[in-house]
Write an enzyme that holds these catalytic residues in place. Structure first.
Site, PDB file in Angstrom:
ATOM      1  N   CYS A   1       0.844  -1.208   0.000  1.00  0.00           N
ATOM      2  CA  CYS A   1       0.000   0.000   0.000  1.00  0.00           C
ATOM      3  C   CYS A   1       0.874   1.252   0.000  1.00  0.00           C
ATOM      4  CB  CYS A   1      -0.955  -0.067   1.200  1.00  0.00           C
ATOM      5  SG  CYS A   1      -1.116   1.398   2.187  1.00  0.00           S
TER       6      CYS A   1
ATOM      7  N   HIS B   1      24.967  -4.994   9.892  1.00  0.00           N
ATOM      8  CA  HIS B   1      24.196  -3.741   9.930  1.00  0.00           C
ATOM      9  C   HIS B   1      24.826  -2.690   9.028  1.00  0.00           C
ATOM     10  CE1 HIS B   1      22.443  -4.957  14.036  1.00  0.00           C
ATOM     11  NE2 HIS B   1      21.483  -4.973  13.136  1.00  0.00           N
TER      12      HIS B   1
ATOM     13  N   CYS C   1       1.033   3.444   2.994  1.00  0.00           N
ATOM     14  CA  CYS C   1       1.787   2.865   4.110  1.00  0.00           C
ATOM     15  C   CYS C   1       3.288   3.095   3.902  1.00  0.00           C
ATOM     16  CB  CYS C   1       1.527   1.365   4.218  1.00  0.00           C
ATOM     17  SG  CYS C   1      -0.213   0.981   4.414  1.00  0.00           S
TER      18      CYS C   1
ATOM     19  N   TRP D   1      25.349  12.939  17.840  1.00  0.00           N
ATOM     20  CA  TRP D   1      26.637  13.617  17.950  1.00  0.00           C
ATOM     21  C   TRP D   1      26.858  14.553  16.775  1.00  0.00           C
ATOM     22  CZ3 TRP D   1      31.358  14.300  15.736  1.00  0.00           C
ATOM     23  CH2 TRP D   1      32.450  14.553  16.573  1.00  0.00           C
TER      24      TRP D   1
ATOM     25  N   ARG E   1      22.923   7.009  13.346  1.00  0.00           N
ATOM     26  CA  ARG E   1      21.859   5.999  13.325  1.00  0.00           C
ATOM     27  C   ARG E   1      22.238   4.817  14.232  1.00  0.00           C
ATOM     28  NH1 ARG E   1      19.582   3.108   8.088  1.00  0.00           N
ATOM     29  NH2 ARG E   1      19.235   4.999   6.921  1.00  0.00           N
ATOM     30  N   VAL E   2      23.506   4.430  14.156  1.00  0.00           N
ATOM     31  CA  VAL E   2      23.974   3.340  15.030  1.00  0.00           C
ATOM     32  C   VAL E   2      23.865   3.793  16.490  1.00  0.00           C
ATOM     33  CG1 VAL E   2      25.951   1.888  15.646  1.00  0.00           C
ATOM     34  CG2 VAL E   2      25.485   2.392  13.234  1.00  0.00           C
ATOM     35  N   ASN E   3      24.285   5.034  16.766  1.00  0.00           N
ATOM     36  CA  ASN E   3      24.181   5.549  18.144  1.00  0.00           C
ATOM     37  C   ASN E   3      22.739   5.491  18.644  1.00  0.00           C
ATOM     38  OD1 ASN E   3      26.891   6.213  18.036  1.00  0.00           O
ATOM     39  ND2 ASN E   3      26.524   8.358  17.526  1.00  0.00           N
TER      40      ASN E   3
ATOM     41  N   ARG F   1      33.918   0.527  24.966  1.00  0.00           N
ATOM     42  CA  ARG F   1      34.595   1.467  24.049  1.00  0.00           C
ATOM     43  C   ARG F   1      35.845   0.838  23.429  1.00  0.00           C
ATOM     44  NH1 ARG F   1      35.357   6.968  25.335  1.00  0.00           N
ATOM     45  NH2 ARG F   1      34.155   7.469  23.499  1.00  0.00           N
TER      46      ARG F   1
ATOM     47  N   TRP G   1      35.634   3.867  14.313  1.00  0.00           N
ATOM     48  CA  TRP G   1      34.819   4.998  13.840  1.00  0.00           C
ATOM     49  C   TRP G   1      35.700   6.235  13.703  1.00  0.00           C
ATOM     50  CZ3 TRP G   1      30.323   4.432  11.677  1.00  0.00           C
ATOM     51  CH2 TRP G   1      29.345   3.560  12.163  1.00  0.00           C
TER      52      TRP G   1
HETATM   53  P1  FAD Z   1      31.412   5.282  19.205  1.00  0.00           P
HETATM   54  O1  FAD Z   1      30.037   5.188  18.667  1.00  0.00           O
HETATM   55  O2  FAD Z   1      32.332   4.163  18.930  1.00  0.00           O
HETATM   56  O3  FAD Z   1      32.035   6.638  18.626  1.00  0.00           O
HETATM   57  C1  FAD Z   1      33.422   6.940  18.767  1.00  0.00           C
HETATM   58  C2  FAD Z   1      33.607   8.424  18.836  1.00  0.00           C
HETATM   59  O4  FAD Z   1      33.210   9.022  17.612  1.00  0.00           O
HETATM   60  C3  FAD Z   1      32.730   9.109  19.887  1.00  0.00           C
HETATM   61  O5  FAD Z   1      33.374   9.110  21.126  1.00  0.00           O
HETATM   62  C4  FAD Z   1      32.570  10.499  19.324  1.00  0.00           C
HETATM   63  O6  FAD Z   1      33.690  11.287  19.665  1.00  0.00           O
HETATM   64  C5  FAD Z   1      32.581  10.282  17.831  1.00  0.00           C
HETATM   65  N1  FAD Z   1      31.248  10.212  17.232  1.00  0.00           N
HETATM   66  C6  FAD Z   1      30.112   9.700  17.759  1.00  0.00           C
HETATM   67  N2  FAD Z   1      29.102   9.792  16.878  1.00  0.00           N
HETATM   68  C7  FAD Z   1      29.607  10.365  15.774  1.00  0.00           C
HETATM   69  C8  FAD Z   1      29.052  10.737  14.523  1.00  0.00           C
HETATM   70  N3  FAD Z   1      27.766  10.540  14.248  1.00  0.00           N
HETATM   71  N4  FAD Z   1      29.861  11.299  13.606  1.00  0.00           N
HETATM   72  C9  FAD Z   1      31.163  11.525  13.858  1.00  0.00           C
HETATM   73  N5  FAD Z   1      31.744  11.197  15.026  1.00  0.00           N
HETATM   74  C10 FAD Z   1      30.984  10.635  15.976  1.00  0.00           C
HETATM   75  N6  FAD Z   1      27.778  -2.035  18.111  1.00  0.00           N
HETATM   76  C11 FAD Z   1      26.640  -2.731  18.252  1.00  0.00           C
HETATM   77  O7  FAD Z   1      26.299  -3.117  19.375  1.00  0.00           O
HETATM   78  N7  FAD Z   1      25.824  -3.006  17.181  1.00  0.00           N
HETATM   79  C12 FAD Z   1      26.165  -2.607  15.919  1.00  0.00           C
HETATM   80  O8  FAD Z   1      25.457  -2.875  14.950  1.00  0.00           O
HETATM   81  C13 FAD Z   1      27.371  -1.900  15.728  1.00  0.00           C
HETATM   82  N8  FAD Z   1      27.796  -1.532  14.484  1.00  0.00           N
HETATM   83  C14 FAD Z   1      29.021  -0.980  14.325  1.00  0.00           C
HETATM   84  C15 FAD Z   1      29.503  -0.708  13.037  1.00  0.00           C
HETATM   85  C16 FAD Z   1      30.782  -0.187  12.839  1.00  0.00           C
HETATM   86  C17 FAD Z   1      31.276   0.064  11.451  1.00  0.00           C
HETATM   87  C18 FAD Z   1      31.607   0.090  13.973  1.00  0.00           C
HETATM   88  C19 FAD Z   1      32.995   0.647  13.767  1.00  0.00           C
HETATM   89  C20 FAD Z   1      31.144  -0.168  15.243  1.00  0.00           C
HETATM   90  C21 FAD Z   1      29.863  -0.702  15.438  1.00  0.00           C
HETATM   91  N9  FAD Z   1      29.372  -0.998  16.724  1.00  0.00           N
HETATM   92  C22 FAD Z   1      28.171  -1.632  16.870  1.00  0.00           C
HETATM   93  C23 FAD Z   1      30.088  -0.538  17.920  1.00  0.00           C
HETATM   94  C24 FAD Z   1      29.478   0.772  18.419  1.00  0.00           C
HETATM   95  O9  FAD Z   1      29.065   1.605  17.321  1.00  0.00           O
HETATM   96  C25 FAD Z   1      30.465   1.610  19.211  1.00  0.00           C
HETATM   97  O10 FAD Z   1      31.639   1.754  18.463  1.00  0.00           O
HETATM   98  C26 FAD Z   1      30.820   1.037  20.568  1.00  0.00           C
HETATM   99  O11 FAD Z   1      29.641   0.739  21.301  1.00  0.00           O
HETATM  100  C27 FAD Z   1      31.661   2.050  21.383  1.00  0.00           C
HETATM  101  O12 FAD Z   1      30.904   3.226  21.540  1.00  0.00           O
HETATM  102  P2  FAD Z   1      31.489   4.610  22.000  1.00  0.00           P
HETATM  103  O13 FAD Z   1      30.600   5.164  23.024  1.00  0.00           O
HETATM  104  O14 FAD Z   1      32.907   4.480  22.344  1.00  0.00           O
HETATM  105  O15 FAD Z   1      31.336   5.601  20.730  1.00  0.00           O
END
Ligand code: FAD
Length: 516
Positions: free
Chosen positions: A42, A424, A45, A472, A452-454, A376, A383
């Site tokens: 639909c 993902h 939707c 962020w 989006r992951v955050n 972390r 990232w």
């Molecule tokens: P992180 O999310 O690792 O971010 C690191 C730093 O980047 C932050 O401290 C900040 O300074 C900066 N930052 C944050 N957001 C942004 C942004 N939007 N743009 C630019 N800089 C930014 N974990 C899962 O549980 N499930 C998943 O599906 C998953 N997918 C992942 C995919 C990839 C490619 C990677 C590299 C990691 C993935 N992780 C996933 C791990 C998760 O995303 C985090 O890396 C982990 O939980 C550590 O989080 P963190 O708080 O240290 O910050």
């Protein structure tokens, strides 16, 4: 990729119902549900689904009191459920209060708004008019009075709690939104007061509506400093008050930070900087530990490794010896014409050390330190590494705007140890990475996918309580990145965000502190 069912995936904050789960979600539950019946074919939707996903994300903190669900009536398996609920048109919304009985088919919502704000207000109206028993997790949404505040203050002399009071106009939803945004947080209570409650308004000299005042033993009532007076900034600031934590997550004692003698000490760091120590540690871990788990590297993995090293050679903004080591290993890889290599050969090339060419063999997290070992570290540094590389590629004006993104996609796909993460990420890449045609779009693509992951991970067990997952950069890091739409919702200022990322991840802004 993420598990997909019709228009939604398990990565959305929408509960996807099936015949097996429908009864337990809708009936006798302590949580109210707003359920969308839809059909994948639909068109309305399909058009409505982005709003539903956005709403689910927007109110994910409210989940214990009310949540969103969806069921696909185009799926044969669900047909009987849709018939049982008498669904004839799509999309249909039905509201199921908490503790609904199992013969109830839901309150039909007619003529519902198609935008997030309208739907959010609808949900608040439903919660406010909820009959007893209300969802136990739902805090009081009604306005408070001078009397109530005074009796709270009397009691709170004993506690270390915070009381936040939102002052607002009669028709405002901000107060209730903030109350619900704080529902999962402890050591804070949020109440709202209307402009017409003159005694309190005059006592605190409140002249702006909305505004928030916070009371605690130390400071008495003070106005909450925020960038703009709006829900998004209030909730963000309140969630970060000292001592305010998400429930279920014990707040680590300060002493947790100072790790025991046998481990490394906590290094105080500056959140506005990217640390070279994290980037070098990422390289060490990825090249010497993660890639090492592949004894033989061939096919897609070999191409992925070559592209990754090539991008590192071109764009890693490293110290001269590190850059030299990356160049040497890239040259070595380019000479390999066989269809497979052994990790031991790669490692020999990587570890050939001279005084002006080496990759340090050390892991020292600084900006990526966690408050505990399990938090972390490596994923954080990956990232950070790729954001840094993509900014350098943009600065260098590389010919292919997708070069770094594709290298990341293939490295993650072939080597990244967290396999669900890789799945993902690949799903996001497949969705629209091919739309990336300029460096600006590439930088913003990675930024928005990371956010989006955050959003998906906020509140998960893997979240470090000291480093909650936020969208962020947060307002305190980049005030000008944030703005408000005319309806009061948060919005990003993309050109300011781009400028912020360009500076934050630039070579000039990197900190060389704590390098060995
Ligand atoms: P992180 O999310 O690792 O971010 C690191 C730093 O980047 C932050 O401290 C900040 O300074 C900066 N930052 C944050 N957001 C942004 C942004 N939007 N743009 C630019 N800089 C930014 N974990 C899962 O549980 N499930 C998943 O599906 C998953 N997918 C992942 C995919 C990839 C490619 C990677 C590299 C990691 C993935 N992780 C996933 C791990 C998760 O995303 C985090 O890396 C982990 O939980 C550590 O989080 P963190 O708080 O240290 O910050």
């Amino acid at each position: 990729g993420a598990v997909r069912a019709g228009l939604y995936t398990d990565a959305d904050q929408v509960a996807i119902l099936t015949p097996d789960t429908v009864d337990s979600v809708l009936f006798g539950s302590p949580t109210a549900t707003l359920l969308e019946f839809y059909a994948t074919w639909c068109g309305h939707c399909v058009a409505f689904s982005p709003a539903w996903k956005k709403l689910a994300l927007d109110i994910k903190e409210w989940k214990l009191a009310v949540h969103l669900a969806a069921i696909d009536c185009a799926n044969e398996n669900n047909r009987e459920v849709c018939i049982r609920f008498g669904i004839t048109g799509y999309p249909s919304l039905r509201f199921f209060p908490a503790f609904s009985s199992n013969d109830f088919t839901g309150e039909n919502i007619r003529g519902f708004s198609r935008d997030v704000t309208g739907l959010r207000h609808l949900i608040i109206d439903k919660l406010e008019s909820h009959k007893n028993p209300a969802p136990p997790a739902c805090p009081p949404l009604e306005t408070t009075s001078t009397q109530e505040i005074d009796s709270y203050l009397k009691e709170s002399r004993e506690h270390n709690h915070n009381l936040a009071v939102v002052f607002e106009e009669d028709n405002s939803y901000v107060g209730r939104e903030v109350i619900l945004d704080m529902l999962q947080y402890v050591n804070i209570m949020v109440r709202r007061v209307l402009r017409s409650e003159e005694e309190l308004v005059n006592r605190l000299n409140v002249t702006e509506f909305p505004s928030v005042y916070v009371y605690n033993k130390q400071s008495n009532f003070t106005r909450l400093p925020v960038l703009r007076d709006a829900r998004a900034f209030y909730s963000y600031a309140l969630q970060r008050l000292p001592g305010v934590v998400r429930e279920g997550k014990p707040y680590p004692e300060v002493t947790d930070f100072v790790r025991n003698q046998t481990e490394e000490q906590w290094i105080p760091f500056n959140k506005t900087r990217v640390y070279m120590s994290d980037l070098e540690s990422a390289l060490h871990y990825s090249l010497r530990v993660e890639v090492a788990s592949h004894t033989v590297i061939k096919g897609e993995a070999l191409t992925a490794l070559k592209d990754y090293i090539s991008v590192l050679d071109k764009y890693f903004p490293g110290r001269p010896p590190v850059k030299n080591a990356l160049k040497a290993v890239n040259n070595w890889l380019k000479e390999q014409k066989e269809t497979s290599i052994l990790y031991s050969e790669f490692s020999a090339a990587l570890n050939t050390r001279t005084t002006d060419s080496y990759l340090p063999e050390v892991v020292r997290w600084v900006g990526c330190q966690g408050s505990k070992k399990q938090y972390r570290g490596y994923p954080c540094s990956m990232w950070t590494l790729f954001h840094t590389l993509i900014i350098q590629a943009a600065e260098a004006g590389s010919k292919d705007p997708q070069e770094v993104l594709q290298a990341m996609r293939h490295y993650v796909g072939s080597f990244f140890g967290c396999r669900p993460c890789a799945d993902h990420f690949e799903a996001m890449a497949q969705e629209n990475m091919d739309h990336v045609t300029t460096h600006t779009v590439a930088v913003l693509w990675l930024w928005s996918r990371h956010n989006r992951v955050n959003a998906r991970l906020a509140g998960e067990l893997s979240e470090d309580p000291h480093f909650p997952k936020v969208q962020w950069p947060p307002p305190d890091l980049c005030p000008s990145c944030h703005t408000l739409k005319s309806n009061g919702d948060h919005a990003w200022v993309q050109n300011k965000t781009l400028a912020f990322l360009r500076n934050y991840y630039s070579a000039q802004h990197l900190s060389n502190d704590f390098l060995s």
